[in-house]
Design a protein around this motif. Structure first.
Motif, PDB file in Angstrom:
ATOM      1  N   UNK A  33      10.153  19.884  18.791  1.00 48.05           N
ATOM      2  CA  UNK A  33       9.424  18.617  18.843  1.00 48.05           C
ATOM      3  C   UNK A  33       8.363  18.597  17.757  1.00 48.05           C
ATOM      4  N   UNK A  34       8.118  17.408  17.238  1.00 45.09           N
ATOM      5  CA  UNK A  34       7.159  17.218  16.154  1.00 45.09           C
ATOM      6  C   UNK A  34       6.341  15.952  16.392  1.00 45.09           C
ATOM      7  N   UNK A  35       5.110  15.980  15.940  1.00 46.71           N
ATOM      8  CA  UNK A  35       4.290  14.783  15.878  1.00 46.71           C
ATOM      9  C   UNK A  35       4.351  14.260  14.454  1.00 46.71           C
ATOM     10  N   UNK A  36       4.752  13.004  14.320  1.00 48.64           N
ATOM     11  CA  UNK A  36       4.957  12.399  13.007  1.00 48.64           C
ATOM     12  C   UNK A  36       3.988  11.225  12.875  1.00 48.64           C
ATOM     13  N   UNK A  87       2.069   8.171  10.373  1.00 49.43           N
ATOM     14  CA  UNK A  87       2.194   7.312   9.200  1.00 49.43           C
ATOM     15  C   UNK A  87       0.794   6.944   8.719  1.00 49.43           C
ATOM     16  N   UNK A  88       0.528   7.215   7.448  1.00 47.08           N
ATOM     17  CA  UNK A  88      -0.793   7.009   6.871  1.00 47.08           C
ATOM     18  C   UNK A  88      -0.725   6.068   5.675  1.00 47.08           C
ATOM     19  N   UNK A  89      -1.775   5.275   5.505  1.00 46.59           N
ATOM     20  CA  UNK A  89      -2.033   4.558   4.260  1.00 46.59           C
ATOM     21  C   UNK A  89      -3.463   4.888   3.863  1.00 46.59           C
ATOM     22  N   UNK A  90      -3.597   5.810   2.890  1.00 46.22           N
ATOM     23  CA  UNK A  90      -4.908   6.378   2.593  1.00 46.22           C
ATOM     24  C   UNK A  90      -5.388   7.176   3.789  1.00 46.22           C
ATOM     25  N   UNK A  91      -6.622   6.945   4.234  1.00 45.03           N
ATOM     26  CA  UNK A  91      -7.135   7.628   5.421  1.00 45.03           C
ATOM     27  C   UNK A  91      -6.960   6.789   6.679  1.00 45.03           C
ATOM     28  N   UNK A  92      -6.134   5.780   6.584  1.00 42.59           N
ATOM     29  CA  UNK A  92      -5.897   4.854   7.702  1.00 42.59           C
ATOM     30  C   UNK A  92      -4.620   5.252   8.437  1.00 42.59           C
ATOM     31  N   UNK A  93      -4.756   5.677   9.684  1.00 43.69           N
ATOM     32  CA  UNK A  93      -3.612   6.034  10.510  1.00 43.69           C
ATOM     33  C   UNK A  93      -2.998   4.756  11.088  1.00 43.69           C
ATOM     34  N   UNK A  94      -1.744   4.496  10.747  1.00 43.82           N
ATOM     35  CA  UNK A  94      -1.097   3.246  11.154  1.00 43.82           C
ATOM     36  C   UNK A  94      -0.195   3.419  12.372  1.00 43.82           C
ATOM     37  N   UNK A  95       0.545   4.517  12.437  1.00 42.21           N
ATOM     38  CA  UNK A  95       1.486   4.731  13.533  1.00 42.21           C
ATOM     39  C   UNK A  95       1.648   6.222  13.755  1.00 42.21           C
ATOM     40  N   UNK A  96       1.987   6.567  14.972  1.00 45.99           N
ATOM     41  CA  UNK A  96       2.212   7.977  15.308  1.00 45.99           C
ATOM     42  C   UNK A  96       3.369   8.061  16.289  1.00 45.99           C
ATOM     43  N   UNK A  97       4.245   9.036  16.062  1.00 46.59           N
ATOM     44  CA  UNK A  97       5.395   9.194  16.931  1.00 46.59           C
ATOM     45  C   UNK A  97       5.593  10.632  17.351  1.00 46.59           C
ATOM     46  N   UNK A  98       6.244  10.809  18.492  1.00 49.29           N
ATOM     47  CA  UNK A  98       6.704  12.117  18.949  1.00 49.29           C
ATOM     48  C   UNK A  98       8.216  12.130  18.840  1.00 49.29           C
ATOM     49  N   UNK A  99       8.749  13.130  18.155  1.00 49.93           N
ATOM     50  CA  UNK A  99      10.192  13.229  17.953  1.00 49.93           C
ATOM     51  C   UNK A  99      10.689  14.508  18.603  1.00 49.93           C
ATOM     52  N   UNK A 125       0.840  -1.206   0.000  1.00 46.07           N
ATOM     53  CA  UNK A 125       0.000   0.000   0.000  1.00 46.07           C
ATOM     54  C   UNK A 125       0.872   1.252   0.000  1.00 46.07           C
ATOM     55  N   UNK A 126       0.369   2.320  -0.627  1.00 40.84           N
ATOM     56  CA  UNK A 126       1.072   3.594  -0.599  1.00 40.84           C
ATOM     57  C   UNK A 126       1.140   4.110   0.833  1.00 40.84           C
ATOM     58  N   UNK A 127       2.324   4.603   1.205  1.00 43.67           N
ATOM     59  CA  UNK A 127       2.545   5.055   2.575  1.00 43.67           C
ATOM     60  C   UNK A 127       2.993   6.505   2.571  1.00 43.67           C
ATOM     61  N   UNK A 128       2.379   7.314   3.428  1.00 42.29           N
ATOM     62  CA  UNK A 128       2.732   8.716   3.553  1.00 42.29           C
ATOM     63  C   UNK A 128       2.989   9.058   5.019  1.00 42.29           C
ATOM     64  N   UNK A 129       3.856  10.046   5.215  1.00 44.24           N
ATOM     65  CA  UNK A 129       4.197  10.511   6.555  1.00 44.24           C
ATOM     66  C   UNK A 129       3.914  12.003   6.639  1.00 44.24           C
ATOM     67  N   UNK A 130       3.163  12.404   7.661  1.00 43.69           N
ATOM     68  CA  UNK A 130       2.884  13.823   7.893  1.00 43.69           C
ATOM     69  C   UNK A 130       3.634  14.284   9.138  1.00 43.69           C
ATOM     70  N   UNK A 131       4.023  15.554   9.134  1.00 46.54           N
ATOM     71  CA  UNK A 131       4.781  16.133  10.244  1.00 46.54           C
ATOM     72  C   UNK A 131       4.052  17.371  10.743  1.00 46.54           C
ATOM     73  N   UNK A 132       3.777  17.386  12.038  1.00 50.82           N
ATOM     74  CA  UNK A 132       3.123  18.530  12.664  1.00 50.82           C
ATOM     75  C   UNK A 132       4.042  19.101  13.732  1.00 50.82           C
TER      76      UNK A 132
END
Length: 284
Positions: free
Chosen positions: A90-93, A95-107, A73-80
């Motif tokens: 610090x950022x919230x990162x 990981x998305x596949x379509x509208x499905x949120x798969x993972x979230x991290x704090x960096x 599946x196509x995978x995208x990463x957003x950074x807030x």
């Protein structure tokens, strides 16, 4: 970022698709195992966060893997952005596949400063890497290699048991010797050994049962970097799993370089439970 993006290994390259959103590749064969390895996502999260804090280095990444991502599946990463200052950012990162949120991290990124106090745990004793068997598979960055000290077998459930401890030598001689790349490559290799470490004391339980009749996976993972290091040199990953029970396991690890400096540490919560009948995690 300290390195030309074109010089990065393809799996670490970010393709902008919108503001603070990037498309990334996936490693693996979906016909064999259609689940994205968590270490890949950790590495890509570090790369994405660093783009938005290019004057700082990553101090800590803490990720929750809520849903399995598919290799096909196509995978995208957003950074807030959460905070940006002189010493820390610090950022919230996500990981998305379509509208499905798969993972979230704090960096958390930072500017390194001079020591005021300094101490560390010593590197434990382990058989040298040249006395073990070289391996290179999905557990580490593509093209990297590792050696499990004392030739411990984590795969064969008919094999001998041992303590919930594991020493692993890890290096990547063919990736750019760049601080950010080194962090991403190490992050990839931190994900895959603590579940096996937790299984080791238990007869009849090993990786050959994972995704077959046992449902296993990392739930959360926190990695902290202490000192600069090079992945061109052997690093020693010293794992222990102090707890397993209630369908979960908890593990931790210290990472030392060849000179004995403590360069990183991480902790991980994972799932180890019976597979529901009629389901196979490998094909999702």
């Amino acid at each position: 970022m300290t390195i030309d993006p074109a010089a990065l290994p393809p799996i670490l390259r970010l393709e902008p698709v919108a503001e603070a959103r990037y498309r990334v590749g996936n490693e693996g064969d979906p016909a064999v195992n259609n689940v994205v390895f968590g270490g890949q996502l950790l590495a890509q999260m570090i790369m994405a966060a660093t783009v938005h804090s290019d004057d700082k280095s990553v101090k800590t990444i803490s990720a929750i893997f809520a849903r399995a991502a598919r290799v096909d599946a196509d995978t995208e990463i957003s950074v807030e952005a959460f905070h940006a200052g002189r010493a820390f950012a610090s950022h919230t990162v996500s990981v998305w596949q379509g509208d499905r949120l798969c993972a979230r991290g704090s960096v958390l990124a930072h500017v390194t400063e001079a020591d005021v106090i300094a101490h560390q745990v010593d590197r434990p004793t382990a058989t040298p890497p040249d006395e073990g068997r070289l391996a290179s598979d999905h557990a580490v960055f593509p093209g990297a290699e590792y050696v499990i000290a004392d030739d411990v077998d984590l795969v064969d459930s008919a094999g001998p048991t041992g303590p919930a401890e594991l020493s692993v030598w890890y290096r990547s001689r063919h990736t750019p010797d760049d601080p950010i790349v080194n962090q991403a490559v190490l992050a990839w290799g931190t994900d895959g050994f603590l579940i096996g470490t937790a299984m080791r004391p238990h007869p009849g339980v090993a990786y050959d049962r994972a995704h077959v009749d046992l449902s296993t996976g990392v739930i959360s993972h926190t990695l902290t970097f202490h000192r600069p290091f090079s992945m061109h040199d052997w690093l020693l990953l010293s794992h222990e799993a102090p707890f397993a029970g209630a369908g979960r396991s908890y593990g931790r690890c210290h990472v030392h370089d060849g000179g004995g400096a403590l360069v990183a540490s991480y902790v991980q919560d994972a799932m180890i439970r019976e597979m529901p009948k009629g389901r196979n995690q490998r094909t999702m």
